[in-house]
Design a protein around this motif. Structure first.
Motif, PDB file in Angstrom:
ATOM      1  N   ALA A  20       0.873  -1.243   0.110  1.00  0.00           N
ATOM      2  CA  ALA A  20      -0.064   0.075  -1.012  1.00  0.00           C
ATOM      3  C   ALA A  20       0.292   1.381  -0.182  1.00  0.00           C
ATOM      4  O   ALA A  20       0.415   2.408  -0.611  1.00  0.00           O
ATOM      5  N   HIS A  27      -2.932   5.382   4.844  1.00  0.00           N
ATOM      6  CA  HIS A  27      -3.276   4.695   4.599  1.00  0.00           C
ATOM      7  C   HIS A  27      -4.856   4.289   5.671  1.00  0.00           C
ATOM      8  O   HIS A  27      -4.559   4.691   6.707  1.00  0.00           O
ATOM      9  N   CYS A  44       4.610   6.328   7.020  1.00  0.00           N
ATOM     10  CA  CYS A  44       3.151   5.777   6.877  1.00  0.00           C
ATOM     11  C   CYS A  44       2.259   5.813   8.142  1.00  0.00           C
ATOM     12  O   CYS A  44       3.093   5.299   8.982  1.00  0.00           O
ATOM     13  N   TYR A  57      -1.576   4.460   9.410  1.00  0.00           N
ATOM     14  CA  TYR A  57      -2.816   4.166   9.058  1.00  0.00           C
ATOM     15  C   TYR A  57      -3.747   3.764  10.680  1.00  0.00           C
ATOM     16  O   TYR A  57      -3.357   4.001  11.586  1.00  0.00           O
ATOM     17  N   VAL A 112      -4.586   6.560   0.559  1.00  0.00           N
ATOM     18  CA  VAL A 112      -4.846   4.260   0.325  1.00  0.00           C
ATOM     19  C   VAL A 112      -5.595   4.423   1.023  1.00  0.00           C
ATOM     20  O   VAL A 112      -6.109   4.849   2.260  1.00  0.00           O
TER      21      VAL A 112
END
Length: 396
Positions: free
Chosen positions: A53, A60, A86, A88, A115
């Motif tokens: 991803a 994300h 990153c 999430y 994403v």
């Protein structure tokens, strides 16, 4: 026709539009093809979803159902400590895919998304497609069952808040990545794999219906319609051939929760080949009848692929396939756990029930793809003939 503003240019199709809206084509027409951006399948690949991803962006959002949370737990996020920059978040989705629930999820998701990662079955995947289309985010799909061909497609099925199917949405693009963990599929109940075989089996036979009539496929192409390609037809045939070669062995492997080459092949057929196939060659009587069975009180007791598998036999009878071929496919269905009788679909329909199914099926947009024209009494007879064939083979 174009979708409303904010839907990413999607085409909105009514769930029951008759044969006129996806019309038969005449003469030299435009051909169209679509497919998933990337497809990865293998054992334990679900643990790498964060890394994959990250190739599409940094922020994300995971959309999952509660069962997936319990099944996979924190293993979904194992890669994130090593992914510099990153982040999430996770939202749990339950209930129906209605425009109301989609609006709620879009609001909860917020605007800073790169994403969307959908993990679960068909409903989570379809709602993730809608959120991704409206937010402009990339879409990564991780199916946890191989029961339908929804993961790779650019289609979402929407329902009313009461659970009635009422809209089909064709998105501008397919998912950017579909990541299929074979171990996860093998550990799911075998019934899901069998239902996926029933759904995938229809791909070739419905594609032949569309090919014979020059009927438009499901590829998004702005305000126009297009017919299928030779490539789509080849994929549909390969799907059928893979199922017939490896379906029985794949079901046996899934019953033992073991990953074998046969199971890998059927997972690919159920998800990738069938997904590419149905979009590019179109649906026909099998989906029209299978979806119409839900008008009966017990219609929802069976799975989509189970109803479509049964109805594929009905299509073959209606379109006058050789009896030897129909019986061969019926025996294959029985060996793979695909229902071939009303009782296996948890149905005991009266003639009046079957007329209701026939009338609903004949209003489906896929009905016009068939080269045969039937009245409701003829459809009732075909459904009865399918059940009789299934019962005879069961007795043998």
């Amino acid at each position: 026709m174009n979708g409303p503003a904010g839907d990413g240019g999607a085409v909105w199709l009514g769930a029951s539009r008759g044969s006129g809206n996806r019309a038969r084509r005449k003469g030299r027409e435009m051909r169209a093809w679509c497919s998933v951006g990337h497809y990865l399948q293998g054992v334990d690949v679900i643990g790498r979803v964060g890394r994959y991803a990250s190739m599409f962006g940094k922020n994300h959002l995971f959309l999952v159902d509660s069962f997936v949370c319990q099944m996979l737990g924190e293993g979904l996020y194992d890669a994130y400590p090593s992914l510099d920059g990153c982040t999430y978040r996770t939202l749990t989705f339950e209930g129906e895919i209605s425009r109301k629930s989609i609006s709620r999820l879009v609001n909860e998701a917020g605007g800073e998304l790169d994403v969307i990662v959908a993990v679960g079955g068909g409903k989570v995947i379809d709602v993730a497609k809608m959120v991704a289309a409206q937010s402009g985010a990339a879409l990564v799909v991780c199916p946890t069952i191989a029961a339908t061909d929804a993961p790779t497609s650019a289609m979402s099925i929407l329902y009313s808040d009461e659970g009635e199917m009422n809209e089909i949405v064709l998105h501008v693009k397919n998912p950017d990545l579909v990541l299929v963990d074979s171990r996860v599929i093998a550990n799911a109940p075998t019934r899901f794999l069998s239902a996926g075989i029933g759904d995938a089996l229809s791909t070739y036979y419905e594609g032949e219906s569309n090919w014979k009539t020059g009927h438009a496929n499901y590829v998004w192409c702005q305000s126009e319609q297009a017919v299928g390609t030779a490539a789509g037809r080849a994929v549909a045939r390969a799907c059928m051939e893979t199922l017939e070669r490896d379906g029985r062995a794949a079901v046996k492997a899934c019953e033992q929760s073991t990953v074998t080459p046969a199971l890998e092949n059927v997972i690919e057929a159920n998800i990738l080949m069938s997904g590419i196939g149905f979009e590019n060659v179109g649906c026909s009587l099998a989906h029209g009848l299978g979806n119409a069975m839900t008008v009966l009180p017990d219609g929802e007791k069976s799975m989509h692929g189970e109803r479509v598998g049964f109805s594929t036999l009905s299509l073959m009878i209606a379109e006058d396939y050789p009896s030897e071929e129909v019986e061969r496919v019926a025996r294959f269905c029985r060996d793979c756990g695909v229902p071939t009788t009303f009782s296996e679909l948890s149905l005991a329909p009266s003639d009046d029930d079957l007329r209701k199914v026939a009338q609903a099926a004949m209003q489906a947009e896929s009905w016009g793809a068939s080269p045969v024209r039937l009245c409701d009494a003829e459809v009732v007879d075909i459904l009865k003939a399918t059940d009789a064939l299934g019962r005879r083979i069961a007795q043998e």
